[in-house]
Write a protein that holds these residues in place. Sequence first.
Motif, PDB file in Angstrom:
ATOM      1  N   THR A   1      32.159   7.696   4.979  1.00 17.40           N
ATOM      2  CA  THR A   1      32.448   6.271   4.820  1.00 17.40           C
ATOM      3  C   THR A   1      31.664   5.669   3.650  1.00 17.40           C
ATOM      4  OG1 THR A   1      33.036   5.931   7.131  1.00 17.40           O
ATOM      5  CG2 THR A   1      32.197   4.022   5.954  1.00 17.40           C
TER       6      THR A   1
ATOM      7  N   LEU B   1      35.037  -0.856   5.635  1.00 18.02           N
ATOM      8  CA  LEU B   1      35.099   0.462   6.272  1.00 18.02           C
ATOM      9  C   LEU B   1      34.190   0.550   7.493  1.00 18.02           C
ATOM     10  CD1 LEU B   1      35.272   2.868   3.189  1.00 18.02           C
ATOM     11  CD2 LEU B   1      37.122   1.894   4.551  1.00 18.02           C
TER      12      LEU B   1
ATOM     13  N   LYS C   1      33.727  -3.399   0.139  1.00 12.85           N
ATOM     14  CA  LYS C   1      34.486  -2.245   0.616  1.00 12.85           C
ATOM     15  C   LYS C   1      33.742  -1.559   1.754  1.00 12.85           C
ATOM     16  CE  LYS C   1      37.718   0.935   0.512  1.00 12.85           C
ATOM     17  NZ  LYS C   1      39.101   0.640   0.978  1.00 12.85           N
TER      18      LYS C   1
ATOM     19  N   ARG D   1      36.091  -0.870  10.186  1.00 12.74           N
ATOM     20  CA  ARG D   1      37.120   0.087  10.600  1.00 12.74           C
ATOM     21  C   ARG D   1      36.541   1.118  11.564  1.00 12.74           C
ATOM     22  NH1 ARG D   1      38.263   4.703   6.416  1.00 12.74           N
ATOM     23  NH2 ARG D   1      36.186   5.180   7.261  1.00 12.74           N
ATOM     24  N   ASP D   2      35.323   1.564  11.273  1.00 13.65           N
ATOM     25  CA  ASP D   2      34.702   2.622  12.068  1.00 13.65           C
ATOM     26  C   ASP D   2      34.070   2.101  13.359  1.00 13.65           C
ATOM     27  OD1 ASP D   2      35.339   4.024   9.791  1.00 13.65           O
ATOM     28  OD2 ASP D   2      33.266   4.537   9.246  1.00 13.65           O
TER      29      ASP D   2
ATOM     30  N   ALA E   1      33.202   4.159   0.136  1.00 15.00           N
ATOM     31  CA  ALA E   1      32.999   2.760  -0.227  1.00 15.00           C
ATOM     32  C   ALA E   1      32.295   2.616  -1.569  1.00 15.00           C
ATOM     33  CB  ALA E   1      32.200   2.059   0.860  1.00 15.00           C
TER      34      ALA E   1
END
Length: 592
Positions: free
Chosen positions: A574, A425, A421, A428-429, A578
């Motif tokens: 984040t 993320l 996870k 994503r960032d 996660a």
Amino acid sequence: MDVEQALDPRETLFVANRRRFMPVYGANEAGARELTLYCGAKEVSFDEPELFPWAEKLIQQDSFLAGAAIDWSGQPLEWPRVKDLLESLIDFGVLAREPPQAVAAQPGLSARHLEFLATDEKRTAVDGPRSWNPDAGAVLQEIAGRGIDPAYIECVLPVYRLAHIAVDREGRQVGEINVFPDALRLKGIPTEWKVCNYAGGRYRDPMAMNMSALRSMLDHWKPVLRAIVLFREEFLTRYPRLPDGRWRLGEVHFVSAGVLALVSLQTMRFRDPVRNGDLDPVLSSLFRVVDGVRMIAGHLLDLPEQPMVYDTPVGPKEITGAAEREGLYRSGRGVCAGPPQMIVELVETLLNGGIGGKATEQQVQLGPWVEDIPLALDYGLRGLQLTATLQTIWMRMGLAYTRIRETLARAGAPSRGRLGKLHELIERDWPGIVSGRKHLPEQQSFSKLYFQRMFRHAQTGIRGLLPEDRRELTDLLTPAAGTAAALRQVFVSAEEPELASAHEQPLREIADHVHDYLGLEAAGLRVMTNVQREINQLLGRPQPKSPLTGSQLAIFYLLRRQSPGVTSHYLLDTVQEALGLETLSSTEPGRR
């Protein structure tokens, strides 16, 4: 160009989009003088001095006989050389062999601008004007979902942006179409748009000019210039110009931010602040025009290809030339509405005291706010200290993101469990880290020195701050000694039991990277709290009742994510998401 298309000296050529051309003199990589012609995204450079007058003559033509171009320099040029030049410009699309299609004298708004207006009309907006004073925390809770003690507002919103949301006596927000944060930009304010006919890169740009803001500026132009002269005089008592009369680039940024702080001060002082609807429109016009200078200076100080240091000498032509060269008159919401001659007058007044160094009329009457200029400059300089500290923290966060991503790559880009996870993320960032170049070692190094310089130099202009009380940012940001052992255990314990052993090593490494960041953030929070205390005293505002936290500092990013295309995130949010941690802070990392 093929032989059958060879240019004949008797052939008529046409200059495509002549009014979009803007000549800018500068230096090439070798330091030699060169002339660059900018036409939208196109650039044509000349580094031979005898071609400078030739190029300037070229962009004065709508059409010409090819052979006539041999006489455009001080000395006539040979036809073969001119022919090669002209053919190259034809291939590049600067010249055309066919006349351009006729265009309307004043075209209507483009499909792109109309689409922007239609989309803007559908956006969600607050039901009325908001104010950062007295309860910024409630406004932030409303639009960002995270509150803050009002006495920390300058920590998450730069001083030079606080006036954006204010409404002046003409019923317009100071920030107009660019109000930040976007969630507080009002709807329904009448605005007249017009296609730009100014020569240069803005000429007939698909995005139009805000004529309503321009008319307001024209009405208040002399008071605006007079206010700039007075602010400039105060600034130069603290930061003298270079011996040759030029400015340090960093100080152009300083003086611009200070002028904007003068407007912010009216709305942010604790006692008797100016309320929405009462702001002097001279101040809102002053803010709009000087903010452009601040953005140009800030852009030059952070150019990715060739960043300029704080002490780079500049004059008015370097500032106006850079605006054209870097396309800073254009944006996705509209183009700058300022006429070229007024832009020149603005920059000349700010840097030289007026055209040719002649100050504007002294008999122009200004509001009582003129007495706030010295205080506003202190406010702006303290605000720049906060900016320098905050940006240093965010650059360090970018380094933590980079190291965590490298650890995840060595672990095989896991897709299962909490570590999987976290990998999802972080990816994503990641675009937000890349867009700010925070992953690049050269940007890390440059930014560290730049923000240290900003913090140090701001102190030299703050009244009452003795030399022995000045501090270096790098010394203040020394993290307290500590161990990451507890945080490693928290991270490993957060993993799903069946994956804890396989993921233990990368989780321990990631905990170390987060721990290192937390140490820097904790030191930064202390610095910002101390600077904010001085700002609160300056504004007559009560001091905060609770400590500033990293989670509150992250409001900086939450506000930016409301703007289209912005993807930045806060690392600790984040990591908590996660790993399923309830609280992760720079003071007590772990679960609570």
